[in-house]
Design an enzyme around this catalytic site. Structure first.
Site, PDB file in Angstrom:
ATOM      1  N   ARG A 183       0.986  -1.199   0.034  1.00  0.00           N
ATOM      2  CA  ARG A 183       0.046   0.122   0.013  1.00  0.00           C
ATOM      3  C   ARG A 183       0.877   1.173   0.138  1.00  0.00           C
ATOM      4  O   ARG A 183       1.382   1.464   1.046  1.00  0.00           O
ATOM      5  CB  ARG A 183      -0.854   0.012   1.212  1.00  0.00           C
ATOM      6  N   ASP A 469      -3.447   3.087  14.320  1.00  0.00           N
ATOM      7  CA  ASP A 469      -2.758   3.536  13.397  1.00  0.00           C
ATOM      8  C   ASP A 469      -3.083   4.938  13.111  1.00  0.00           C
ATOM      9  O   ASP A 469      -4.076   5.612  13.676  1.00  0.00           O
ATOM     10  CB  ASP A 469      -2.585   2.446  12.255  1.00  0.00           C
TER      11      ASP A 469
END
Length: 568
Positions: A183, A469
């Protein structure tokens, strides 16, 4: 080797500059020199990145400007919805390219940053896919990103090892490992350590370009059918952004001399505007798509951000905004129906729990929540799910296997209902729940601690038995901002107090004291907690909501080194 001499606006001739890196004309590297990094930042690899930057930067700038215009409309009272102009795409009977056999089974995927030990453990975890993250789970320092590219290259060629000197243990890959997806960063993030033609490079093009350049040939050899590399694409708001990615893929395939459609990508549907563009996004990527994913934490963040000027759409405590909320369940259902209609994977969301080693009862309760969430996903029709920790893989795998059997996915087997039954109202329904002092405190405590870790190089942080996160930190930030802006009354504690700057100031002071007690005075003093508190508090109390926490904080981790310097 790619022949880049006929592409872009620069000459293929290289010049040696004082930074130590061998760079093509128009490229300036301002990050620290490292011999390992130089193996990634080769002249030809940088030329490839420059080709992409020069060809697509105007398209990227236009897409980002369109985001700003959409935000203005929402701030003036509009709401997202399906685009009448693309109704023919939504109602058409087209399909995406067939899913490659090598990634047909994705029933459990694990995610994590591109750290060396993490990559090895994740590939060995028993998951079907590891999504190596250069985005929300990574603090995008020069060291992290370049070291990550080194690690990914070693992982692809199978040579990656890690010597844990503290444990005197060497980590290496098993014979059977997960498939690797990467990603890159979102369109909005720059790479301030690489300048191309006098301006910072686009972060995602650096991430994609370096990884693709060094690893596409290995995928072609290993996959047999020529599929790969594989990617996850974050933060899209409109199909025009998917169209840019599709053009990037086509250009990369052409330059590398590989078949069209070799690159495959899954798009994270993690913004509220994008949920109304799912068919259009798949259509733009139809030769390169392997599905969509419910990025549910960022989706909650996007709900608040999209409706920042709508006081009638205030969220309850973040712990109450789960998949049982009508607007969240509708989002998941529409994603499944859309993907299966187009012949690609519908991936579920993240299980953020981590093992609680010192409390068996609490650990069992947390694992039970994970199983229930995964059972809901597989019965709804998801083809796979995400986990943040290797310890969750067996439980997630068991739930999906018990319900899917030997089938690699549910694309053909799951009965597809008519997606037209899900309306704009379903996707926009106001969430229900209470707003509490505990919620305000948790947001503050998590936001500050996450940002403190991010500023010191850690983008994936275990806090209170969850893996946090950037997405979960963003929820904390924007929810505090929303409650402050509208003077929300905290209605879950029987207090009836309004959230004001004065109240928030006291909460920040008290939560900082709690953080110091929890982490210890010495660690607190040596850490970046005070700096993180200043940034987080400023963003929560700003009159205008910043688009991204990390975009503002990024300036604090950019380090330019004098040319010729290789010191840390």
């Amino acid at each position: 080797m790619m022949d880049l001499g006929t592409y872009g606006n620069s000459t293929p001739m290289a010049r040696k500059i004082a930074s130590g890196y061998d760079v093509p004309e128009g490229v300036d590297i301002r990050g620290r020199y490292d011999e390992e990094f130089a193996k990634i930042l080769t002249k030809d690899a940088l030329q490839f990145v420059a080709v992409l930057q020069r060809e697509f930067r105007s398209h990227i700038k236009y897409a980002v400007e369109c985001r700003r215009e959409a935000k203005t409309r929402y701030n003036e009272g509009a709401v997202p919805g399906f685009d009448p102009a693309t109704r023919n795409i939504r109602e058409g009977e087209w399909k995406c390219a067939a899913v490659p056999p090598s990634v047909a089974d994705r029933r459990v995927e694990i995610t994590g940053p591109v750290e060396r030990k993490m990559i090895i453990n994740a590939l060995n975890s028993g998951a079907k896919v590891f999504m190596a993250d250069c985005e929300d789970a990574l603090s995008p320092s020069w060291e992290n990103l370049m070291r990550g590219q080194v690690n990914l290259k070693d992982a692809v060629d199978g040579s990656i090892t890690f010597h844990d000197r503290a444990r005197n243990r060497v980590y290496k890959l098993n014979d059977e490992i997960a498939k690797l997806f990467v990603r890159p960063r979102g369109w909005h993030l720059p790479e301030a350590h690489i300048f191309i033609d006098g301006e910072p490079a686009t972060g995602c093009l650096v991430d994609f370009g370096l990884y693709f350049y060094h690893n596409h040939a290995a995928f072609r050899r290993s996959q047999g059918a020529g599929f790969g590399p594989f990617f996850y694409l974050p933060k899209m708001e409109h199909s025009r952004e998917a169209k840019i990615w599709n053009s990037v893929f086509e250009r990369a395939e052409k330059v590398a001399g590989i078949e069209r459609g070799s690159i495959r990508a899954t798009v994270l549907i993690e913004t509220l505007p994008a949920v109304f563009q799912m068919d259009e996004i798949l259509y733009e990527l139809r030769d390169h798509s392997v599905g969509l994913n419910c990025g549910r934490w960022d989706y909650i963040f996007s709900y608040v951000k999209t409706f920042q000027a709508h006081p009638d759409r205030l969220l309850p405590d973040r712990v109450q905004v789960g998949m049982t909320q009508h607007f969240m369940r509708s989002y998941s259902d529409l994603l499944i129906r859309t993907c299966h209609r187009r012949g690609v994977h519908a991936m579920g969301g993240m299980a953020a729990q981590i093992p609680i080693r010192d409390d068996p009862a609490a650990n069992e309760a947390a694992l039970d929540l994970v199983k229930k969430d995964k059972l809901r996903e597989v019965k709804a029709g998801h083809d796979g799910t995400w986990a943040a920790h290797p310890g969750l893989i067996p439980a997630c795998m068991e739930v999906f296997t018990n319900n899917m059997g030997s089938a690699p996915n549910q694309i053909q087997t799951m009965k597809r209902e008519d997606s037209a039954t899900l309306t704009e109202e379903d996707l926009l329904q106001r969430p229900r729940g209470l707003r509490t002092m505990d919620g305000l405190r948790l947001n503050t405590r998590v936001g500050i601690q996450y940002l403190a870790a991010w500023l010191t190089g850690s983008g994936s942080v275990p806090l209170y038995n969850l893996m946090e996160d950037a997405a979960t930190a963003e929820i904390s930030r924007v929810q505090n901002w929303q409650w402050l802006k509208y003077g929300v009354e905290l209605n879950g504690d029987g207090l009836g107090v309004k959230v004001t700057k004065e109240l928030f100031g006291r909460v920040v002071e008290e939560e900082m004291a709690r953080i110091e007690r929890e982490v210890g005075k010495d660690k607190f003093q040596k850490g970046m907690y005070k700096e993180a508190c200043k940034i987080f508090t400023r963003q929560c109390t700003a009159p205008i909501l910043d688009d991204f926490l990390t975009l503002d904080a990024y300036n604090h981790i950019v380090i330019y080194h004098p040319k010729g310097s290789s010191s840390l």
